[in-house]
Design a protein around this motif. Structure first.
Motif, PDB file in Angstrom:
ATOM      1  N   LYS A  96      10.945  48.617  41.953  1.00  0.00           N
ATOM      2  CA  LYS A  96       9.538  48.753  41.751  1.00  0.00           C
ATOM      3  C   LYS A  96       8.887  47.887  42.892  1.00  0.00           C
ATOM      4  CE  LYS A  96       8.674  51.698  38.538  1.00  0.00           C
ATOM      5  NZ  LYS A  96       8.064  53.000  38.787  1.00  0.00           N
ATOM      6  N   LYS A  97       9.334  46.739  43.132  1.00  0.00           N
ATOM      7  CA  LYS A  97       8.739  45.689  44.086  1.00  0.00           C
ATOM      8  C   LYS A  97       8.921  46.408  45.664  1.00  0.00           C
ATOM      9  CE  LYS A  97       8.938  41.132  42.404  1.00  0.00           C
ATOM     10  NZ  LYS A  97       9.231  39.990  42.183  1.00  0.00           N
ATOM     11  N   LEU A  98      10.266  47.087  45.798  1.00  0.00           N
ATOM     12  CA  LEU A  98      10.411  47.672  46.959  1.00  0.00           C
ATOM     13  C   LEU A  98       9.780  49.110  47.131  1.00  0.00           C
ATOM     14  CD1 LEU A  98      14.169  46.712  47.186  1.00  0.00           C
ATOM     15  CD2 LEU A  98      12.172  46.112  48.729  1.00  0.00           C
ATOM     16  N   GLU A  99       8.815  49.433  46.109  1.00  0.00           N
ATOM     17  CA  GLU A  99       8.195  50.865  46.100  1.00  0.00           C
ATOM     18  C   GLU A  99       9.261  51.938  45.731  1.00  0.00           C
ATOM     19  OE1 GLU A  99       5.613  50.820  49.380  1.00  0.00           O
ATOM     20  OE2 GLU A  99       4.457  49.025  48.530  1.00  0.00           O
ATOM     21  N   TYR A 100      10.007  51.930  45.204  1.00  0.00           N
ATOM     22  CA  TYR A 100      10.872  53.084  44.810  1.00  0.00           C
ATOM     23  C   TYR A 100      10.280  53.572  43.485  1.00  0.00           C
ATOM     24  CZ  TYR A 100      14.707  51.976  48.393  1.00  0.00           C
ATOM     25  OH  TYR A 100      15.614  51.795  49.352  1.00  0.00           O
ATOM     26  N   ASN A 101      10.836  54.789  43.045  1.00  0.00           N
ATOM     27  CA  ASN A 101      10.266  55.217  41.746  1.00  0.00           C
ATOM     28  C   ASN A 101      11.058  54.740  40.706  1.00  0.00           C
ATOM     29  OD1 ASN A 101       8.398  57.082  42.762  1.00  0.00           O
ATOM     30  ND2 ASN A 101       9.807  58.376  43.417  1.00  0.00           N
ATOM     31  N   ASN A 102      12.230  54.427  40.942  1.00  0.00           N
ATOM     32  CA  ASN A 102      13.237  53.785  40.248  1.00  0.00           C
ATOM     33  C   ASN A 102      14.404  53.537  40.629  1.00  0.00           C
ATOM     34  OD1 ASN A 102      14.997  55.936  40.364  1.00  0.00           O
ATOM     35  ND2 ASN A 102      14.035  57.156  38.655  1.00  0.00           N
TER      36      ASN A 102
ATOM     37  N   HIS B 128      22.567  57.203  35.325  1.00  0.00           N
ATOM     38  CA  HIS B 128      21.314  58.080  35.554  1.00  0.00           C
ATOM     39  C   HIS B 128      20.228  57.911  34.416  1.00  0.00           C
ATOM     40  CE1 HIS B 128      23.431  59.410  39.149  1.00  0.00           C
ATOM     41  NE2 HIS B 128      22.409  59.843  39.555  1.00  0.00           N
ATOM     42  N   PHE B 129      20.808  58.326  33.170  1.00  0.00           N
ATOM     43  CA  PHE B 129      20.223  58.261  32.135  1.00  0.00           C
ATOM     44  C   PHE B 129      19.617  56.744  31.591  1.00  0.00           C
ATOM     45  CE2 PHE B 129      19.991  56.733  27.569  1.00  0.00           C
ATOM     46  CZ  PHE B 129      18.965  57.428  26.966  1.00  0.00           C
ATOM     47  N   VAL B 130      20.239  55.775  32.014  1.00  0.00           N
ATOM     48  CA  VAL B 130      19.743  54.298  31.875  1.00  0.00           C
ATOM     49  C   VAL B 130      18.465  54.298  32.688  1.00  0.00           C
ATOM     50  CG1 VAL B 130      20.298  51.966  31.875  1.00  0.00           C
ATOM     51  CG2 VAL B 130      21.945  53.373  30.848  1.00  0.00           C
ATOM     52  N   PHE B 131      18.774  54.425  33.823  1.00  0.00           N
ATOM     53  CA  PHE B 131      17.732  54.137  34.899  1.00  0.00           C
ATOM     54  C   PHE B 131      16.530  55.084  34.796  1.00  0.00           C
ATOM     55  CE2 PHE B 131      21.010  51.245  36.008  1.00  0.00           C
ATOM     56  CZ  PHE B 131      20.325  49.662  36.021  1.00  0.00           C
ATOM     57  N   GLU B 132      16.798  56.364  34.409  1.00  0.00           N
ATOM     58  CA  GLU B 132      15.654  57.113  34.188  1.00  0.00           C
ATOM     59  C   GLU B 132      14.747  56.789  32.859  1.00  0.00           C
ATOM     60  OE1 GLU B 132      17.801  60.779  34.040  1.00  0.00           O
ATOM     61  OE2 GLU B 132      17.829  61.033  36.093  1.00  0.00           O
ATOM     62  N   ASN B 133      15.522  56.170  32.014  1.00  0.00           N
ATOM     63  CA  ASN B 133      14.648  55.557  30.881  1.00  0.00           C
ATOM     64  C   ASN B 133      14.990  54.204  30.572  1.00  0.00           C
ATOM     65  OD1 ASN B 133      14.203  58.470  29.650  1.00  0.00           O
ATOM     66  ND2 ASN B 133      16.330  58.558  30.171  1.00  0.00           N
TER      67      ASN B 133
ATOM     68  N   ASP C 283      20.082  52.957  21.483  1.00  0.00           N
ATOM     69  CA  ASP C 283      19.945  54.486  21.967  1.00  0.00           C
ATOM     70  C   ASP C 283      20.634  54.362  23.441  1.00  0.00           C
ATOM     71  OD1 ASP C 283      18.307  55.657  20.221  1.00  0.00           O
ATOM     72  OD2 ASP C 283      16.387  55.302  21.151  1.00  0.00           O
ATOM     73  N   ARG C 284      21.045  53.278  23.950  1.00  0.00           N
ATOM     74  CA  ARG C 284      21.922  53.499  25.149  1.00  0.00           C
ATOM     75  C   ARG C 284      23.238  53.963  24.637  1.00  0.00           C
ATOM     76  NH1 ARG C 284      20.143  48.111  27.485  1.00  0.00           N
ATOM     77  NH2 ARG C 284      18.267  48.842  28.529  1.00  0.00           N
ATOM     78  N   LYS C 285      23.744  53.106  23.543  1.00  0.00           N
ATOM     79  CA  LYS C 285      25.079  53.461  22.808  1.00  0.00           C
ATOM     80  C   LYS C 285      24.949  54.679  22.563  1.00  0.00           C
ATOM     81  CE  LYS C 285      26.059  48.526  21.902  1.00  0.00           C
ATOM     82  NZ  LYS C 285      24.971  47.940  20.963  1.00  0.00           N
TER      83      LYS C 285
ATOM     84  N   LYS D 260      16.435  45.450  33.445  1.00  0.00           N
ATOM     85  CA  LYS D 260      15.190  44.928  33.834  1.00  0.00           C
ATOM     86  C   LYS D 260      14.982  44.502  35.008  1.00  0.00           C
ATOM     87  CE  LYS D 260      13.237  44.055  29.006  1.00  0.00           C
ATOM     88  NZ  LYS D 260      14.599  44.838  28.081  1.00  0.00           N
ATOM     89  N   VAL D 261      15.865  43.799  35.617  1.00  0.00           N
ATOM     90  CA  VAL D 261      15.673  43.083  36.931  1.00  0.00           C
ATOM     91  C   VAL D 261      16.016  44.019  37.938  1.00  0.00           C
ATOM     92  CG1 VAL D 261      18.247  42.050  37.279  1.00  0.00           C
ATOM     93  CG2 VAL D 261      16.174  40.878  38.223  1.00  0.00           C
ATOM     94  N   ARG D 262      16.860  44.916  37.623  1.00  0.00           N
ATOM     95  CA  ARG D 262      17.260  46.102  38.640  1.00  0.00           C
ATOM     96  C   ARG D 262      15.982  47.006  38.889  1.00  0.00           C
ATOM     97  NH1 ARG D 262      23.437  46.209  36.820  1.00  0.00           N
ATOM     98  NH2 ARG D 262      24.367  44.653  38.429  1.00  0.00           N
ATOM     99  N   GLN D 263      15.339  47.259  37.692  1.00  0.00           N
ATOM    100  CA  GLN D 263      14.166  48.030  37.758  1.00  0.00           C
ATOM    101  C   GLN D 263      12.999  47.225  38.436  1.00  0.00           C
ATOM    102  OE1 GLN D 263      14.312  51.112  37.216  1.00  0.00           O
ATOM    103  NE2 GLN D 263      12.132  51.796  36.947  1.00  0.00           N
TER     104      GLN D 263
END
Length: 565
Positions: free
Chosen positions: A209-215, A433-438, A445-447, A202-205
């Motif tokens: 977002k604050k830095l205007e990245y898509n993810n 990649h899956f985790v931060f795409e979702n 579901d992560r596990k 959550k904090v990395r995402q």
């Protein structure tokens, strides 16, 4: 000559650091000549080196003893204040990019510093300082939780590192019991590991977002200063591993089952490679240090000088002990121009791998310690791992010093182990990649996704009746996922380069060693793919590189009658 215990730690005065940094930065911006800008760069870099020296002294002394209250407090101080320092460096990078003498500075310092500056500017703003502090604290929380392990096994309390020899026991019952006990630590703390990671995502995402990245994926690539490649190239590279390496890995697991006389290899069997037992070093820590000294003296004048420096200054803390953080790493103490090696010896072949792998990192840092720019003391992580993994192979002619009659056994398991690692490395990367795409996906579901990817990359993995692992809990053990997101594919890229050094070294030792030392001396003055080209290595991303390098490895492994080992 000061030894490590005499390296002085003084808590940085952040207000004073800010004042001096900003003063030099203003003079840099106002400079009317390139000479003044160069002078201000040197002043700024001296401040940076001093802060990073203190930061690394805290890291080392804290991880050596997590129960040391003084350094625990200093670690909290660094977690709180390093984002402020990151902000100052970001302002410096902006000034560098906008310098009216940019071309003259490029002539003097090269392009790489400007590539780094452009990427790093994108990864910071004042708005994320509180989020960075939270991210740092979560990383420390994970390290502390993992370091708190107390496993009652075979009549003694042990930490995770000390369980290593039991995981490789020749007695199948002990192996299974050891794995159950080891994994139970993660199972018993499942809620906390899940919560820590969930907060990290959550904090990395949020930062992204604050830095205007898509993810966060895009941010992570920029944090790792990846100027040569993107996630699409990494996906194609993972596909090559799936296509070329997974079948070889499957056949190696089949051979292992035959060697062990087991019809179905279970997860607790995998660490044991031979019925006669795995190759182990034939002496204690001091004996291994003596042999390492002989090895590095004979390998080259440069490596001999380096190891003497490490030994004389006590720049290695190698043995597992109570209260020590897990794992191993190498870092650099700028003001003393000293690499430092941290590990957890536990009587397995991993101990020798540390003396080659982490020493490969340390040798590179020692070789490029005189660069004035701290960015050039060591390269991006993908290139860093070339030094470490290649050193493991350059050390092969001296493995008889450590393993004696088990030398061929060690070489077979080392080479086959590096092949088996590639699919696992690709799995860790695809999972992230899956985790931060979702990022909103549930903990369950992560596990579930982790287990699904294990079946893709490690199709022979059998967890028998272990519910926690079958549900996809293994990744709690992989510290990089928590502490250094997206730093893992780097190991596989470097491994493909290291395999090339393995081939070169067999064909022409002098030429291979010359190329390797030249690479180490370049430090971080070029990007990953530039360093690969500079060293005469093939690009791991190119179609056919993995296929080509896997052939001589496969041939060597097939020639060995492993059932006799």
């Amino acid at each position: 000559m000061k030894k490590f215990n005499e390296y002085e730690y003084i808590r940085p005065n952040i207000k004073k650091l800010e004042r001096e940094f900003i003063d030099y930065l203003e003079k840099f911006k106002e400079a009317e000549t390139v000479d003044i800008q160069n002078e201000m760069m040197k002043n700024i870099n001296n401040l940076r080196k001093n802060f990073e020296t203190m930061e690394n002294l805290v890291l080392i002394r804290h991880t050596i003893n997590l129960n040391d209250e003084y350094y625990e407090k200093e670690k909290e101080f660094m977690d709180e204040n390093s984002p402020v320092y990151t902000g100052l460096v970001s302002h410096y990078y902006k000034a560098l990019i906008n310098s009216k003498f940019k071309n003259e500075l490029k002539d003097q310092w090269g392009d790489q510093i400007f590539k780094i500056a452009e990427l790093k500017i994108k990864t910071f703003s004042e708005d994320i300082i509180e989020d960075l502090k939270k991210e740092n604290k979560l990383v420390s929380r994970y390290t502390k939780l993992r370091g708190s392990s107390k496993i009652n096994f075979e009549g003694e309390e042990r930490n995770l590192s000390e369980m290593g020899p039991f995981l490789q026991s020749k007695d199948r019952n002990i192996r299974k019991k050891a794995q159950v006990a080891y994994n139970n630590f993660f199972f018993e703390n499942e809620q906390e590991f899940d919560d820590i990671y969930d907060e990290m995502v959550k904090v990395r995402q949020k930062i992204a977002k604050k830095l205007e990245y898509n993810n966060f994926i895009e941010l992570a690539y920029d944090r790792h200063k990846r100027s040569d490649y993107n996630k699409d190239m990494v996906k194609q590279y993972r596909d090559q591993i799936k296509e070329e390496i997974v079948p070889i890995a499957n056949s190696l697991r089949k051979r292992q089952a035959e060697r062990l006389g087991i019809e179905n290899l279970k997860y607790y069997d995998e660490p044991l490679e031979f019925l006669s037992g795995n190759a182990t070093p034939k002496g204690d820590k001091n004996w291994m240090i003596q042999n390492a000294e002989k090895m590095y003296n004979e390998l080259s004048a440069e490596t001999g000088e380096f190891f003497k420096f490490m030994k004389q200054k006590n720049l290695m803390d190698l043995e597992a002990k109570k209260g020590k953080a897990g794992g191993g790493y190498c870092t650099f103490i700028d003001d003393y121009k000293s690499p430092f090696i941290f590990s957890n010896f536990n009587g397995t072949s991993d101990d020798v791998d540390v003396l080659t792998h982490e020493a490969g990192h340390a040798f590179q840092m020692y070789s490029s310690r005189d660069f004035e720019l701290p960015e050039y003391n060591f390269p991006t992580l993908d290139a860093c791992e070339i030094h470490s993994m290649s050193m493991e192979f350059l050390a092969w002619p001296w493995m008889d010093l450590f393993f004696k009659e088990d030398t061929l056994k060690y070489k077979f398991s080392h080479l086959s182990g590096t092949v088996l690692f590639l699919p696992y490395g690709a799995l860790v990367d695809e999972f992230q990649h899956f985790v931060f795409e979702n990022p909103e996906v549930s903990k369950i579901d992560r596990k579930r996704k982790w287990r699904e990817l294990e079946k893709k990359y490690l199709p022979n993995l059998n967890y028998e009746d272990n519910d926690f692992l079958e549900r996809g809990g293994f990744w709690f053990r992989q510290g990089h996922i928590f502490t250094d997101p997206f730093y893992y594919i780097d190991y596989t890229l470097a491994q493909v380069c290291a395999f090339q050094y393995w081939v070169k070294y067999r064909d022409n030792k002098e030429e291979a060693l010359e190329s390797y030392i030249k690479l180490c001396k370049m430090g971080g003055s070029k990007s990953f793919l530039e360093l690969v080209e500079f060293s005469g290595l093939k690009n791991p991303f190119n179609e056919g590189t993995i296929s080509e390098i896997s052939k001589p490895i496969k041939e060597w492994l097939e020639k060995i009658d492993d059932k006799k080992l």
